[in-house]
Each structure stands twice: as C-alpha cells, then as structure tokens.
Scaffold this motif. Sequence first.
Motif, PDB file in Angstrom:
ATOM      1  N   VAL A 105       1.129 -13.968  13.448  1.00 24.13           N
ATOM      2  CA  VAL A 105      -0.025 -14.501  14.163  1.00 24.13           C
ATOM      3  C   VAL A 105      -1.221 -14.600  13.223  1.00 24.13           C
ATOM      4  CG1 VAL A 105      -1.668 -14.072  16.022  1.00 24.13           C
ATOM      5  CG2 VAL A 105       0.763 -13.696  16.418  1.00 24.13           C
ATOM      6  N   ARG A 106      -1.402 -13.595  12.371  1.00 22.56           N
ATOM      7  CA  ARG A 106      -2.506 -13.631  11.402  1.00 22.56           C
ATOM      8  C   ARG A 106      -2.389 -14.828  10.470  1.00 22.56           C
ATOM      9  NH1 ARG A 106      -5.710  -9.271  10.076  1.00 22.56           N
ATOM     10  NH2 ARG A 106      -5.723 -10.024   7.929  1.00 22.56           N
ATOM     11  N   LYS A 107      -1.153 -15.164  10.106  1.00 21.92           N
ATOM     12  CA  LYS A 107      -0.934 -16.261   9.171  1.00 21.92           C
ATOM     13  C   LYS A 107      -0.830 -17.624   9.856  1.00 21.92           C
ATOM     14  CE  LYS A 107       1.417 -13.548   5.591  1.00 21.92           C
ATOM     15  NZ  LYS A 107       2.652 -13.419   4.785  1.00 21.92           N
ATOM     16  N   GLY A 108      -0.946 -17.644  11.170  1.00 18.73           N
ATOM     17  CA  GLY A 108      -0.852 -18.899  11.900  1.00 18.73           C
ATOM     18  C   GLY A 108       0.558 -19.428  12.031  1.00 18.73           C
ATOM     19  N   LYS A 109       1.554 -18.557  11.865  1.00 22.75           N
ATOM     20  CA  LYS A 109       2.952 -18.977  11.945  1.00 22.75           C
ATOM     21  C   LYS A 109       3.591 -18.647  13.291  1.00 22.75           C
ATOM     22  CE  LYS A 109       3.778 -18.530   6.968  1.00 22.75           C
ATOM     23  NZ  LYS A 109       4.602 -17.869   5.916  1.00 22.75           N
ATOM     24  N   SER A 110       2.816 -18.152  14.226  1.00 22.05           N
ATOM     25  CA  SER A 110       3.350 -17.791  15.536  1.00 22.05           C
ATOM     26  C   SER A 110       2.374 -18.223  16.611  1.00 22.05           C
ATOM     27  CB  SER A 110       3.586 -16.282  15.622  1.00 22.05           C
ATOM     28  OG  SER A 110       3.949 -15.894  16.937  1.00 22.05           O
ATOM     29  N   SER A 111       2.911 -18.677  17.740  1.00 18.02           N
ATOM     30  CA  SER A 111       2.091 -19.083  18.875  1.00 18.02           C
ATOM     31  C   SER A 111       1.912 -17.954  19.876  1.00 18.02           C
ATOM     32  CB  SER A 111       2.721 -20.289  19.568  1.00 18.02           C
ATOM     33  OG  SER A 111       4.029 -19.958  20.048  1.00 18.02           O
ATOM     34  N   CYS A 112       2.323 -16.748  19.499  1.00 19.14           N
ATOM     35  CA  CYS A 112       2.256 -15.607  20.412  1.00 19.14           C
ATOM     36  C   CYS A 112       0.798 -15.275  20.748  1.00 19.14           C
ATOM     37  CB  CYS A 112       2.937 -14.399  19.779  1.00 19.14           C
ATOM     38  SG  CYS A 112       3.029 -12.954  20.867  1.00 19.14           S
ATOM     39  N   THR A 113       0.521 -15.066  22.026  1.00 17.00           N
ATOM     40  CA  THR A 113      -0.823 -14.695  22.471  1.00 17.00           C
ATOM     41  C   THR A 113      -0.870 -13.291  23.075  1.00 17.00           C
ATOM     42  OG1 THR A 113      -0.419 -15.723  24.632  1.00 17.00           O
ATOM     43  CG2 THR A 113      -1.448 -17.090  22.917  1.00 17.00           C
ATOM     44  N   ARG A 114       0.304 -12.711  23.311  1.00 15.23           N
ATOM     45  CA  ARG A 114       0.338 -11.362  23.887  1.00 15.23           C
ATOM     46  C   ARG A 114       1.602 -10.649  23.431  1.00 15.23           C
ATOM     47  NH1 ARG A 114      -1.610  -8.023  27.767  1.00 15.23           N
ATOM     48  NH2 ARG A 114      -0.145  -6.833  29.062  1.00 15.23           N
ATOM     49  N   GLN A 141      -5.487  -2.696  14.377  1.00 14.61           N
ATOM     50  CA  GLN A 141      -6.729  -3.058  13.679  1.00 14.61           C
ATOM     51  C   GLN A 141      -6.596  -4.391  12.947  1.00 14.61           C
ATOM     52  OE1 GLN A 141      -7.369   0.410  11.246  1.00 14.61           O
ATOM     53  NE2 GLN A 141      -8.452   1.534  12.875  1.00 14.61           N
ATOM     54  N   LEU A 142      -5.389  -4.702  12.484  1.00 13.16           N
ATOM     55  CA  LEU A 142      -5.164  -5.955  11.766  1.00 13.16           C
ATOM     56  C   LEU A 142      -4.901  -7.132  12.705  1.00 13.16           C
ATOM     57  CD1 LEU A 142      -2.844  -4.688   8.891  1.00 13.16           C
ATOM     58  CD2 LEU A 142      -5.196  -5.489   8.651  1.00 13.16           C
ATOM     59  N   ALA A 143      -4.618  -6.851  13.983  1.00 15.06           N
ATOM     60  CA  ALA A 143      -4.311  -7.923  14.936  1.00 15.06           C
ATOM     61  C   ALA A 143      -5.533  -8.813  15.138  1.00 15.06           C
ATOM     62  CB  ALA A 143      -3.855  -7.336  16.259  1.00 15.06           C
ATOM     63  N   PRO A 144      -5.366 -10.130  15.081  1.00 16.90           N
ATOM     64  CA  PRO A 144      -6.503 -11.042  15.295  1.00 16.90           C
ATOM     65  C   PRO A 144      -6.937 -11.046  16.749  1.00 16.90           C
ATOM     66  CG  PRO A 144      -4.464 -12.269  15.114  1.00 16.90           C
ATOM     67  CD  PRO A 144      -4.119 -10.851  14.803  1.00 16.90           C
ATOM     68  N   PRO A 145      -8.165 -11.453  17.026  1.00 21.44           N
ATOM     69  CA  PRO A 145      -8.670 -11.470  18.409  1.00 21.44           C
ATOM     70  C   PRO A 145      -7.849 -12.352  19.349  1.00 21.44           C
ATOM     71  CG  PRO A 145     -10.472 -11.718  16.831  1.00 21.44           C
ATOM     72  CD  PRO A 145      -9.196 -11.840  16.048  1.00 21.44           C
ATOM     73  N   SER A 146      -7.179 -13.358  18.797  1.00 23.56           N
ATOM     74  CA  SER A 146      -6.394 -14.265  19.639  1.00 23.56           C
ATOM     75  C   SER A 146      -5.131 -13.622  20.196  1.00 23.56           C
ATOM     76  CB  SER A 146      -6.004 -15.510  18.839  1.00 23.56           C
ATOM     77  OG  SER A 146      -5.188 -15.150  17.725  1.00 23.56           O
ATOM     78  N   SER A 148      -8.164   5.813  21.311  1.00 25.64           N
ATOM     79  CA  SER A 148      -9.328   4.963  21.501  1.00 25.64           C
ATOM     80  C   SER A 148      -9.073   3.493  21.166  1.00 25.64           C
ATOM     81  CB  SER A 148     -10.499   5.474  20.644  1.00 25.64           C
ATOM     82  OG  SER A 148     -10.154   5.433  19.269  1.00 25.64           O
ATOM     83  N   LEU A 149      -7.873   3.188  20.674  1.00 22.48           N
ATOM     84  CA  LEU A 149      -7.555   1.797  20.334  1.00 22.48           C
ATOM     85  C   LEU A 149      -7.521   0.926  21.581  1.00 22.48           C
ATOM     86  CD1 LEU A 149      -4.664   2.208  17.742  1.00 22.48           C
ATOM     87  CD2 LEU A 149      -6.987   1.449  17.252  1.00 22.48           C
ATOM     88  N   ARG A 150      -7.886  -0.324  21.415  1.00 24.49           N
ATOM     89  CA  ARG A 150      -7.816  -1.253  22.529  1.00 24.49           C
ATOM     90  C   ARG A 150      -6.362  -1.505  22.905  1.00 24.49           C
ATOM     91  NH1 ARG A 150      -6.777  -6.658  20.583  1.00 24.49           N
ATOM     92  NH2 ARG A 150      -6.871  -6.756  18.301  1.00 24.49           N
TER      93      ARG A 150
END
Length: 605
Positions: free
Chosen positions: A446-455, A480-485, A532-534
């Motif tokens: 997902v970080r690299k834009g190679k996946s359409s996963c949103t959840r 922590q490395l997961a993008p907001p998307s 405390s992680l989201r």
Amino acid sequence: MPPSSDQFSEADLTLFDDENTKYPEQVWYTLAAFLFVIGCFQWGLRGHHGFDEETTTTNGVHQKFSLRRIPLAVINFYRVVAFRWTLEIGQSYTLNMAEVFVTVAYIVLLLIYAFINTTSVEGQKLDVIFWSNRIALLASSQFPIVTALGTKNNSVSLVTGISYDKLNYIHRMTARTCFMLLWVHGAGHIVANPYFEERLSDSWLRAGITAMVAFSILIIVSLRPVRSNMYEVFFYVHFLGVLIFLVGGYYHTKGADGSYWIWPSFVFWAFDRFIRAVRLVVFNHSYFGFKSGTGTMDAATELLSENVVRLRLCRPPHFHWSPGQTAYLIMPSVSTLPFEAHPFTIASFDSSLLSSTASAENQSSAEVTGSSAPFWKELVFLVNVQGGFTKKLKEVAVKKETIKVFVDGPYGSSPDLGSYDTSVLVAGGSGVSYTLPVFLNIIERVRKGKSSCTRVVFIWSIRGAEYVQWIEEALINAVQLAPPSLAVSIRIFITAPSSREDDSSISSSTEKKSNPKHMVIRKNSLSMSFLSLRGVRTENRRADLDALLKEEVDVTSGRMSVGVCGSQGIARAVRHALRFPVSGPSSILSGGPSVTLHVESFGYA
C-alpha cells in the motif's frame, strides 16, 4: 465355476492384453484432461476481478443490485460449495467438498476400468485372475502420479497452480486407493491361483510380496495419528518404504511387461531430489566452500514460551521468499539423522521497506529496530514444540545455543492480495508465522502504491498476553509505517483468564521456581506504546469469528480476502462463518463483497 485362462481362444487373450494396455492409458488421458481443466479454472480465477463492480454501502447495508454480477455470484457459489462445505470426521479431520468429489471420482474411475468388459468374445465370464491382473496394472499405472504428488517440485503444481502442500491430500488419497486395489490383486491370486504356493520360490513373486509388506507398513505410519505424533518415525519409514516398494514392484511387474509404468516414478523422485540438492547448495554455499567465511546460515535459538522456540538466521542476500511460504530446515546437530528436513513457515518478511523508507523520507535506519528488526532483516521461524525433533530443539533453545542450519526452500504459494479492498488475517498461537508476514506485506505494498487495499484486519487468538511480546515491536512499527489511506485494525483475543499464574501452555509452577533464568514471560506484558496504537484492541475472551467476519462483510464492498492459520477449530469456524448467506449469490448480487478464503495447514498433517 468361471472358465480358466486355457479355455479362452488366442483372439480372446489378444483382446485381454490389448485392454490391459489401453485401459491404464485411457485413465491417464482422463486424469490429464481433468488436470488441464482444473489448471485453466485456477489460472482463470486469478483474473476474475474484472467481474467485480464497485458498490457503495449505507449504514452497513449493501444497496446496489446488479445482474452484471452474476458471473461473480457463480464463482462465489462454487467457492462456498467446493471449499467451505466440509465433511468433518471427529475433532481434527476435515475434508472439503472438492476433496470429497476428487476422492469419489478417482475411485469410481479406477473401478469402472477394472470391471468393464469382463467377458470373452463368446460371453464367458473372466475368472478372478484376469480382472485381478487388470486391477494390478491399473494401480501400477498410477505410481508416477502418486510419486509426483508427493514431491516438492512437481509438474502437477506447475499445471494447476496448486502448491505441493495443498496437493498432499491427493497424494495420500491416490496412494491409499492403489493400496486397496493391490490387495484385491493379491487376494485374488491367493484365493483363485492353484499354483500360488508352488510359485512362492519365484523371485518375481517374492519381490511382489516384499513390496506389498513395505506398502502396508507405509500406509499404517502415514495415518494422521502416527504422522502427527511420531513424525520422525513416519519420515524414516516413508523414505525406506517407498524405495523398497518401488524396487519390489518394478521386478514383480517386469515379467508381465508392466514395469514401464513404474520406472518413471524413480525419474520424478530423482528430479525432485536433484532440484532440492541444488537449492541446498545455492542457498547454503558458505558451508560448501564456494565463499569465504563461515556461519552465515547459523541460527540463534530462543525459548519464547514453554511451547514455542524462535529460530533466527542471518538473511542471505540471494535468498528471497514471499509471505506465507515455508522452508525445510536441516539441523544435523539436533535431528536423529543428519539429512532430516522439517518444514516450517517463514515468519519474517522479505522486504525493502526499511531502505526505501529511509531514502524516500530521509529517515534513519532506526525506524525499524529492536525485536521487530528480525522480521525485516532475518529469516525467522516460530517452532511449535511437540515431541521428537522439536523437543530436542527446545532443549537447545533453553541454553540459547547457536546451531548450524541448512535451508531448503522456499516452497508453497503466496496469495496475491494486491487487488483486494479488505484483507482479514486470522491466526491462532504460532499460526501468526503465516499472518504476520502477510500483514507486513500488505502495508508495504500500500505504501508503494501496488495495492488497492483500504482496510486490513489482524486477528490473533492467544493463550496469554505475554505472547504478544513475540511480535509486539513488529506490529508497532508496521502500524506506524501504514499510510493514512489504509485503515489498520489489530484484534488480540486472550483466551486464558488473566488471573491464572500457572497456565500449563506457558509454564508450570515447578518450572518457574526451578528454572527462573530460563523464563521468558511475564504478566501484564502489553506495553503502553502498543495499546495506544490506533486500531489496537485486546479482549480477554475467545474470538467470536462468526460475528467478526460477518461484521467485516457487512461494511465491505468490492473484494475481500480472508486468510487463516491455526487449529482445526479455528479453520472450521472461519469456513462456517463464510458460507451462505454471507457469501451467497444473493449477497453478491446485492452488492456484497466477493470473499476469497485462504486456509493454511497447521502442524505436520
């Protein structure tokens, strides 16, 4: 009384010989056609997402109904019926309907060819000797595919796209079917052949008897209770038993011109061993003098709990794997015999996430550090301690010794989750060896834009909170490395009561007192940084997988993947939750998600 062979004409005998040659060939043509169809279907399913239609949900209810989704509904109907409807035998044995169908169809196919045209041209019934010989030739003709299905590198996996471990049930089923037919062949000769006792001194008959004795022992030790509880016994007997059986069978059938069905088995077996030997040398070359330096594949051992050992090896730059794959580990100093190879899932992640993140965002390499670093930089294995080999490995881990390890792999397939909108990962205990690297891979793609996963949802059922320590920092860094998307949800279910201090699955009170320096657990081990992680949630109860999965289906549209690795109970619960109506045609036509299920085996069996 049926007539004997000397009462048939030359034309009859020629016809019988022709049938005994053609019928095994026709069985092979049927099997080849079936494998081709399965291959086309398997490879075709990987591209079916073109049928998927984006839909919207309102308050968790799918609103759009479309007949254009009929092909997708048909595919999901097939998935549910074939792989989620099961025949459950006891508490630990489960067959899905696809396996049941293949089993019944295979047995019926062989029996049809065994008993058709059992009369002469004049209508006389063949005696027992004739059809028992035909049965033997049919069984012998299956030895090549039985052998191929039992190897790690085989053409069946190449054609069908199904990994060797998924085909292992078919290997056992075909072997047991042949075993049944060969005993019919042997019993027919014992009962109906008047010269059987006189020919016991013949070498060809003795070879056949020896082969059947070896085959019978092999079938007994391959039964699940023996295979899972005494794996080493199964390993030795399987290796020697197959060799004796094939050699004996070859010499037994040589006089009847049937040995040409058996010698290909040696070719398939030798090819697999050659490939594995090449892999062994390439991936462990420092041990064979091809590179200066030693110890590059030495493994550090660590006792995580009384039932789990962690192995950590330096990751060779030329060794690459995909999430969820396995490797066979050879540990001469631990195993009874120096060439024993034991399969374990690779719990670490072959990733460039660290270097790419550091260069792209100008961050230091400290971004992924501590106990999580091995999951990016090393080969890591979480070994569930049972008996035999793993018990000896535990004794080594208690002393935190370093051992030499030869790696053969990687093997198995890795699900391609790049096109899924939602991915749910379910693990029980050490089954996290499969789900953790898949989880890390989703975040990286997902970080690299190679996946359409949103959840992505990570569900882990464990006996005690201290188990989280195994992967806690890896999860922290991953979130922590997961993008907001990407919405990340981590659900930890702790099944043992928090007040229990003497959980037998972790340690006994005696062991705590007598070996304090070996204890690697502590109570209240969940750190505040993790809690405390989201998206992180822990609960002291058993996971209600039925409710959890239905909840995810209700709020998901598009494509949804569910991966599970754990006990038979966990796998059964997931299959039950994803049957009708959750994944039924009505749900798909109404805009519900297309759900794909990946079930990984747990343990040896």
